[in-house]
Write a protein that holds these residues in place. Structure first.
Motif, PDB file in Angstrom:
ATOM      1  N   ARG A   1      -5.108  16.376  -4.462  1.00  0.00           N
ATOM      2  CA  ARG A   1      -5.827  15.726  -3.376  1.00  0.00           C
ATOM      3  C   ARG A   1      -4.854  15.240  -2.303  1.00  0.00           C
ATOM      4  N   ASP A   2      -3.741  14.615  -2.693  1.00  0.00           N
ATOM      5  CA  ASP A   2      -2.748  14.134  -1.723  1.00  0.00           C
ATOM      6  C   ASP A   2      -2.107  15.300  -0.972  1.00  0.00           C
ATOM      7  N   PHE A   3      -1.839  16.396  -1.679  1.00  0.00           N
ATOM      8  CA  PHE A   3      -1.249  17.566  -1.030  1.00  0.00           C
ATOM      9  C   PHE A   3      -2.202  18.141   0.016  1.00  0.00           C
ATOM     10  N   LEU A   4      -3.487  18.234  -0.314  1.00  0.00           N
ATOM     11  CA  LEU A   4      -4.455  18.770   0.647  1.00  0.00           C
ATOM     12  C   LEU A   4      -4.602  17.861   1.858  1.00  0.00           C
ATOM     13  N   LYS A   5      -4.572  16.536   1.667  1.00  0.00           N
ATOM     14  CA  LYS A   5      -4.616  15.597   2.806  1.00  0.00           C
ATOM     15  C   LYS A   5      -3.396  15.782   3.687  1.00  0.00           C
ATOM     16  N   LEU A   6      -2.246  15.894   3.053  1.00  0.00           N
ATOM     17  CA  LEU A   6      -0.999  16.068   3.797  1.00  0.00           C
ATOM     18  C   LEU A   6      -1.026  17.389   4.588  1.00  0.00           C
ATOM     19  N   ALA A   7      -1.490  18.459   3.965  1.00  0.00           N
ATOM     20  CA  ALA A   7      -1.568  19.756   4.642  1.00  0.00           C
ATOM     21  C   ALA A   7      -2.570  19.705   5.787  1.00  0.00           C
ATOM     22  N   ARG A   8      -3.736  19.089   5.553  1.00  0.00           N
ATOM     23  CA  ARG A   8      -4.747  18.962   6.600  1.00  0.00           C
ATOM     24  C   ARG A   8      -4.189  18.195   7.790  1.00  0.00           C
ATOM     25  N   ASN A   9      -3.570  17.058   7.533  1.00  0.00           N
ATOM     26  CA  ASN A   9      -2.996  16.256   8.624  1.00  0.00           C
ATOM     27  C   ASN A   9      -1.898  17.025   9.358  1.00  0.00           C
ATOM     28  N   GLY A  10      -1.093  17.756   8.629  1.00  0.00           N
ATOM     29  CA  GLY A  10      -0.037  18.555   9.266  1.00  0.00           C
ATOM     30  C   GLY A  10      -0.626  19.604  10.195  1.00  0.00           C
ATOM     31  N   PHE A  11      -1.673  20.322   9.726  1.00  0.00           N
ATOM     32  CA  PHE A  11      -2.321  21.327  10.568  1.00  0.00           C
ATOM     33  C   PHE A  11      -3.005  20.698  11.776  1.00  0.00           C
ATOM     34  N   LEU A  12      -3.601  19.521  11.604  1.00  0.00           N
ATOM     35  CA  LEU A  12      -4.234  18.831  12.738  1.00  0.00           C
ATOM     36  C   LEU A  12      -3.201  18.431  13.778  1.00  0.00           C
ATOM     37  N   TYR A  13      -2.072  17.868  13.330  1.00  0.00           N
ATOM     38  CA  TYR A  13      -1.023  17.481  14.278  1.00  0.00           C
ATOM     39  C   TYR A  13      -0.441  18.707  14.981  1.00  0.00           C
ATOM     40  N   LEU A  14      -0.245  19.777  14.227  1.00  0.00           N
ATOM     41  CA  LEU A  14       0.296  21.001  14.815  1.00  0.00           C
ATOM     42  C   LEU A  14      -0.670  21.588  15.849  1.00  0.00           C
ATOM     43  N   SER A  15      -1.964  21.658  15.514  1.00  0.00           N
ATOM     44  CA  SER A  15      -2.925  22.202  16.478  1.00  0.00           C
ATOM     45  C   SER A  15      -3.061  21.295  17.692  1.00  0.00           C
ATOM     46  N   GLY A  16      -2.992  19.989  17.517  1.00  0.00           N
ATOM     47  CA  GLY A  16      -3.027  19.061  18.649  1.00  0.00           C
ATOM     48  C   GLY A  16      -1.826  19.245  19.558  1.00  0.00           C
TER      49      GLY A  16
END
Length: 138
Positions: A7-22
């Motif tokens: 769960r923590d890994f998926l949150k971290l990956a999601r946040n990373g992709f959101l920051y990258l796309s932003g």
């Protein structure tokens, strides 16, 4: 260092992709806002000394596409841009022909065969104090 749960890994990956796309979107927006359009085309051309053009001569100009006519009455210039769709017309012994759609003009720029409806436009010419010809396309 603690083990990462799924769960923590998926949150971290999601946040990373959101920051990258932003960041990518912000970069694209900055490039869009910083866009500089092409400069306006040149509308004034120095053709050199008027003495370079003998009396009763017709000189084809490549930039701008025009023909400079020196007659007894003075200098005139005709645009070589077809009035139908804007192609550059070609000189023929009897006048001008548009290679795109076949419009034909006589030596004075008048339409002799369509689809063009208007004659080739005359361009403004001025003789400077130094005796140079200036051609204006606006």
């Amino acid at each position: 260092m603690s083990d990462l749960s799924r769960r923590d890994f998926l949150k971290l990956a999601r946040n990373g992709f959101l920051y990258l796309s932003g960041a990518l979107a912000l970069g694209g927006l900055l490039r869009f806002l910083d866009y500089e359009p092409n400069p306006a085309p040149q509308t004034e051309f120095d053709l050199g000394p008027a003495s370079n053009y003998p009396l009763n001569s017709r000189t084809l100009l490549s930039e701008p596409p025009a023909v400079l006519i020196h007659a007894d009455s003075g200098f005139t210039a005709l645009s070589l841009i077809c009035t139908h769709l804007g192609c550059t017309v070609e000189q023929r012994p009897d006048g001008f022909t548009c290679p795109c759609h076949g419009s034909r003009y006589d030596a004075n720029g008048n339409v002799t065969h369509g689809p063009a409806q208007k004659a080739l436009p005359a361009l403004r010419l001025e003789v400077t104090e130094k005796g140079h010809l200036k051609l204006f396309t606006d």
